[in-house]
Write an enzyme that holds these catalytic residues in place. Structure first.
Site, PDB file in Angstrom:
ATOM      1  N   ASN A 104       0.803  -1.235   0.000  1.00 40.07           N
ATOM      2  CA  ASN A 104       0.000   0.000   0.000  1.00 40.07           C
ATOM      3  C   ASN A 104       0.831   1.278   0.000  1.00 40.07           C
ATOM      4  O   ASN A 104       0.456   2.278  -0.597  1.00 40.07           O
ATOM      5  CB  ASN A 104      -1.022  -0.011   1.144  1.00 40.07           C
ATOM      6  CG  ASN A 104      -0.374   0.006   2.501  1.00 40.07           C
ATOM      7  OD1 ASN A 104       0.672  -0.599   2.706  1.00 40.07           O
ATOM      8  ND2 ASN A 104      -0.985   0.701   3.427  1.00 40.07           N
ATOM      9  N   GLY A 154       1.690  -6.104   7.236  1.00 39.51           N
ATOM     10  CA  GLY A 154       0.745  -6.704   6.292  1.00 39.51           C
ATOM     11  C   GLY A 154      -0.546  -7.052   7.000  1.00 39.51           C
ATOM     12  O   GLY A 154      -0.880  -6.460   8.030  1.00 39.51           O
ATOM     13  N   THR A 183      -3.534  -9.094   9.066  1.00 33.96           N
ATOM     14  CA  THR A 183      -3.568  -9.791  10.362  1.00 33.96           C
ATOM     15  C   THR A 183      -3.474 -11.308  10.184  1.00 33.96           C
ATOM     16  O   THR A 183      -2.789 -11.998  10.948  1.00 33.96           O
ATOM     17  CB  THR A 183      -4.855  -9.394  11.125  1.00 33.96           C
ATOM     18  OG1 THR A 183      -4.757  -8.000  11.431  1.00 33.96           O
ATOM     19  CG2 THR A 183      -5.029 -10.181  12.407  1.00 33.96           C
ATOM     20  N   THR A 198      -1.959 -12.967   7.799  1.00 28.81           N
ATOM     21  CA  THR A 198      -0.563 -13.327   7.492  1.00 28.81           C
ATOM     22  C   THR A 198       0.290 -13.209   8.751  1.00 28.81           C
ATOM     23  O   THR A 198       1.155 -14.054   9.006  1.00 28.81           O
ATOM     24  CB  THR A 198       0.017 -12.394   6.401  1.00 28.81           C
ATOM     25  OG1 THR A 198      -0.937 -12.245   5.364  1.00 28.81           O
ATOM     26  CG2 THR A 198       1.302 -12.937   5.839  1.00 28.81           C
ATOM     27  N   CYS A 205      -3.315   1.787   6.124  1.00 24.71           N
ATOM     28  CA  CYS A 205      -3.747   1.048   7.315  1.00 24.71           C
ATOM     29  C   CYS A 205      -4.363   1.989   8.345  1.00 24.71           C
ATOM     30  O   CYS A 205      -5.120   1.556   9.208  1.00 24.71           O
ATOM     31  CB  CYS A 205      -2.562   0.305   7.919  1.00 24.71           C
ATOM     32  SG  CYS A 205      -1.158   1.395   8.216  1.00 24.71           S
ATOM     33  N   GLU A 239       7.001   0.276  16.090  1.00 27.64           N
ATOM     34  CA  GLU A 239       8.072   0.844  15.279  1.00 27.64           C
ATOM     35  C   GLU A 239       8.247   2.298  15.683  1.00 27.64           C
ATOM     36  O   GLU A 239       7.557   2.805  16.569  1.00 27.64           O
ATOM     37  CB  GLU A 239       7.702   0.733  13.794  1.00 27.64           C
ATOM     38  CG  GLU A 239       7.561  -0.701  13.332  1.00 27.64           C
ATOM     39  CD  GLU A 239       7.332  -0.828  11.834  1.00 27.64           C
ATOM     40  OE1 GLU A 239       6.483  -0.095  11.300  1.00 27.64           O
ATOM     41  OE2 GLU A 239       8.007  -1.671  11.208  1.00 27.64           O
TER      42      GLU A 239
HETATM   43  P1  NAD Z   1      -0.197  -9.371   3.126  1.00 26.21           P
HETATM   44  O1  NAD Z   1      -0.231  -9.844   4.518  1.00 26.21           O
HETATM   45  O2  NAD Z   1      -0.919 -10.147   2.088  1.00 26.21           O
HETATM   46  O3  NAD Z   1       1.302  -9.270   2.590  1.00 26.21           O
HETATM   47  C1  NAD Z   1       2.275  -8.460   3.212  1.00 26.21           C
HETATM   48  C2  NAD Z   1       3.654  -9.001   2.853  1.00 26.21           C
HETATM   49  O4  NAD Z   1       3.805 -10.282   3.437  1.00 26.21           O
HETATM   50  C3  NAD Z   1       3.889  -9.177   1.357  1.00 26.21           C
HETATM   51  O5  NAD Z   1       5.236  -8.886   1.054  1.00 26.21           O
HETATM   52  C4  NAD Z   1       3.614 -10.663   1.159  1.00 26.21           C
HETATM   53  O6  NAD Z   1       4.260 -11.216   0.039  1.00 26.21           O
HETATM   54  C5  NAD Z   1       4.161 -11.238   2.445  1.00 26.21           C
HETATM   55  N1  NAD Z   1       3.597 -12.536   2.860  1.00 26.21           N
HETATM   56  C6  NAD Z   1       2.369 -13.022   2.581  1.00 26.21           C
HETATM   57  N2  NAD Z   1       2.220 -14.246   3.137  1.00 26.21           N
HETATM   58  C7  NAD Z   1       3.380 -14.525   3.796  1.00 26.21           C
HETATM   59  C8  NAD Z   1       3.837 -15.618   4.568  1.00 26.21           C
HETATM   60  N3  NAD Z   1       3.071 -16.692   4.781  1.00 26.21           N
HETATM   61  N4  NAD Z   1       5.070 -15.567   5.101  1.00 26.21           N
HETATM   62  C9  NAD Z   1       5.853 -14.473   4.912  1.00 26.21           C
HETATM   63  N5  NAD Z   1       5.480 -13.406   4.170  1.00 26.21           N
HETATM   64  C10 NAD Z   1       4.243 -13.421   3.617  1.00 26.21           C
HETATM   65  O7  NAD Z   1      -0.684  -7.857   3.175  1.00 26.21           O
HETATM   66  P2  NAD Z   1      -0.922  -6.883   1.962  1.00 26.21           P
HETATM   67  O8  NAD Z   1      -2.196  -7.292   1.286  1.00 26.21           O
HETATM   68  O9  NAD Z   1       0.317  -6.759   1.160  1.00 26.21           O
HETATM   69  O10 NAD Z   1      -1.125  -5.494   2.725  1.00 26.21           O
HETATM   70  C11 NAD Z   1      -2.346  -5.053   3.193  1.00 26.21           C
HETATM   71  C12 NAD Z   1      -2.462  -5.278   4.680  1.00 26.21           C
HETATM   72  O11 NAD Z   1      -1.375  -4.656   5.345  1.00 26.21           O
HETATM   73  C13 NAD Z   1      -3.707  -4.661   5.277  1.00 26.21           C
HETATM   74  O12 NAD Z   1      -4.267  -5.569   6.184  1.00 26.21           O
HETATM   75  C14 NAD Z   1      -3.174  -3.435   6.005  1.00 26.21           C
HETATM   76  O13 NAD Z   1      -3.971  -3.002   7.087  1.00 26.21           O
HETATM   77  C15 NAD Z   1      -1.852  -3.920   6.456  1.00 26.21           C
HETATM   78  N6  NAD Z   1      -0.950  -2.807   6.751  1.00 26.21           N
HETATM   79  C16 NAD Z   1      -0.652  -2.532   8.058  1.00 26.21           C
HETATM   80  C17 NAD Z   1       0.169  -1.459   8.369  1.00 26.21           C
HETATM   81  C18 NAD Z   1       0.523  -1.128   9.797  1.00 26.21           C
HETATM   82  O14 NAD Z   1       1.425  -0.321  10.006  1.00 26.21           O
HETATM   83  N7  NAD Z   1      -0.130  -1.709  10.784  1.00 26.21           N
HETATM   84  C19 NAD Z   1       0.695  -0.677   7.340  1.00 26.21           C
HETATM   85  C20 NAD Z   1       0.370  -0.986   6.026  1.00 26.21           C
HETATM   86  C21 NAD Z   1      -0.448  -2.062   5.742  1.00 26.21           C
END
Ligand code: NAD
Length: 491
Positions: free
Chosen positions: A160, A236, A238, A240, A292, A471
């Protein structure tokens, strides 16, 4: 060559991994398609790396750690500043490249994503130069705490805010003396690829940072599981995060998880109405609602509910959904077709749950080069109970719900009524009430009369299912170091 740089091949077919200071293809020669969300067309190929590429990256990071961890903080800071200089020098190019890869408006990349990427590096460069550890004196002895880097560590980031969140993770890890194996999202790999070229141009020592592209389940998982990786910082979803935490638990590696949210935006009748309205439009729909920290549940005091609904819907309808390259575009494309489909299914669910769609609710058809892109009209929904899935589950798109309240207690109950606890906003001119709500609300970040105002020294992260750890500032440096107490008896 530009400024002695390797030529950026952003529009050519193949993105490369950055391992041991070299740009290399994945060992298995497998590739994933990379789409431009605004046009729906494939425009490059991303390595679909496997465990063997991660093995090579961890070996490079482990070897580089000997030298990097021994450098004085000021020298590591110098390297980070030189990489930041490269970002600044290639600012316009990075703006276009990030927008093309993610679908977000170029104007947003120019105002937020790219400047912040450079600032992240400079901020932690500055912080490490002034970083001191604690000492605890006893009558006959003195304790001092060493804060030593961990070794080769893993950073996994989402799509994002691609370069912004990527640098937010790697900067403190590197500043603290670790060497990094990082994986950007396979959905938005381009700015991290360009960043690897900029690191080479900046003279970052080989192996200090390694960037390996690929899917989460294979490449990401290989980082998490690798015994040479001492800690994982993940941002990423929740779901994951839960998978990663379960994998890490038996190994006792350190981990920090920044996860999803369902953030409340609480609006009291006594707020500065115009300021609130202008900010609420942004906090609802900036980056197509894919931040997020976006406030996806707008909770409004009943006294002004009708006025707010009318004005908010009117102003939402005026937002321009369009080609991300056009300067007056407010909302660009959704990041990918699967995510577009997910958001559309959430809107359908809201209808099934009995919600009233006040505006939006459909895809947006853009003519010309964006005719096949993934665009959704900003959508406002009302009439749903707090308990329904639409008000409980993260949508992560340009979709918000409205809920009225009568009392402070009711507002707080509504705000806290989800499994998430990332951020919240409170709008009121009653300062006592603002503080009261801030104390009672369950979120890691609370904004009073503002949104997304960020001081990088502050702790950043979520409560409940929105994350583990924090962080930002010293919190990040503490995460990326191991404290070791040394006790010296002098009497
Ligand atoms: P995602 O969890 O699908 O993927 C995030 C990253 O993790 C990607 O690089 C992906 O390839 C990797 N990944 C996926 N499965 C994995 C696994 N089993 N093991 C290791 N790595 C894995 O998330 P997304 O769709 O890329 O991002 C959107 C989500 O991120 C939303 O839920 C959003 O709220 C969250 N987010 C949170 C913050 C925060 O600071 N809390 C900031 C930005 C985004």
């Amino acid at each position: 060559m530009e400024d002695g740089l390797p030529v950026c091949d952003a529009v050519s077919t193949k993105i490369k991994n950055y391992i041991g200071g070299q740009l290399v293809e994945p060992n298995n020669d497998r590739w994933l398609d990379n789409y431009e969300p605004a046009t729906g067309q494939v425009y490059s190929q991303v390595p679909d790396s496997d465990a063997s590429d991660i093995d090579a990256a961890v070996a490079a990071a482990t070897e580089a750690f000997q030298g990097w961890s021994q450098l004085p903080g000021g020298q590591r800071a110098g390297h980070l500043h030189r990489v930041a200089n490269q970002i600044d020098q290639h600012f316009d190019e990075l703006v276009k490249l990030e927008s093309r890869d993610n679908g977000k408006p170029e104007s947003l990349c120019r105002a937020v994503d790219i400047p912040r990427s450079s600032i992240n590096l400079r901020f932690f460069a500055g912080l490490i130069e002034g970083y001191a550890s604690e000492s605890h004196a006893m009558p006959d002895a003195i304790n001092y705490t060493l804060r030593q880097p961990l070794g080769a560590v893993g950073c996994i980031s989402p799509w994002n805010l691609p370069l912004y969140l990527f640098t937010w993770k790697i900067a403190p890890a590197l500043a603290a003396g670790n060497c990094v194996v990082a994986k950007p999202s396979e959905v938005t790999p381009m700015s991290a690829f360009r960043f690897s070229e900029l690191c080479i141009a900046a003279g970052l020592p080989p192996g200090v940072l390694n960037i390996v592209h690929g899917s989460g389940t294979e490449t990401g998982n290989a980082i998490v599981e690798h015994p040479g990786i001492k800690a994982i910082s993940f941002t990423g979803g929740t779901k994951t995060g839960r998978t990663i935490a379960a994998k890490i638990a038996p190994t006792f590696k350190k981990y920090a998880l920044e996860l999803g949210g369902k953030n409340p935006n609480i609006i009291f009748a006594d707020c500065d109405y115009e300021q609130m309205m202008e900010t609420t439009l942004r906090s609802s729909f900036a980056n197509q609602g894919q931040i997020c920290l976006c406030g996806s549940r707008v909770i409004v005091e009943r006294k002004i509910y009708d006025r707010f609904r009318k004005d908010f819907v009117e102003r939402t309808k005026m937002l321009k959904v369009g080609d991300p390259t056009e300067s007056d575009t407010n909302l660009g494309a959704i990041v990918s077709k699967p995510h577009y489909e997910k958001i559309m299914s959430c809107i359908e669910l809201a209808r099934e749950e009995g919600g009233t769609i006040l505006c939006g609710g459909h895809s947006a058809q853009i003519n010309g080069r964006c005719a096949e892109g993934y665009f959704i009209q900003p959508t406002v929904i009302e009439g749903l109970p707090s308990s329904c899935r639409t008000n409980q589950e993260e949508i992560f798109g340009p979709v918000v719900t409205l809920q009225p309240f009568d009392t402070v207690d009711e507002a707080i109950d509504l705000a806290n009524d989800t499994e998430y606890g990332l951020s919240s906003s409170v709008w009121t001119s009653n300062i006592k009430r603002g503080h009261e709500v801030a104390h009672r609300i369950e979120s890691g970040v609370v904004w009073i009369n503002c949104w997304l105002v960020r001081d990088l020294r502050t702790p950043f992260g979520g409560m409940k299912q929105s994350g583990v750890g924090r962080e930002g500032g010293l919190e990040a440096l503490r995460f990326w170091t191991e404290p070791k107490n040394v006790c010296v008896k002098y009497l």
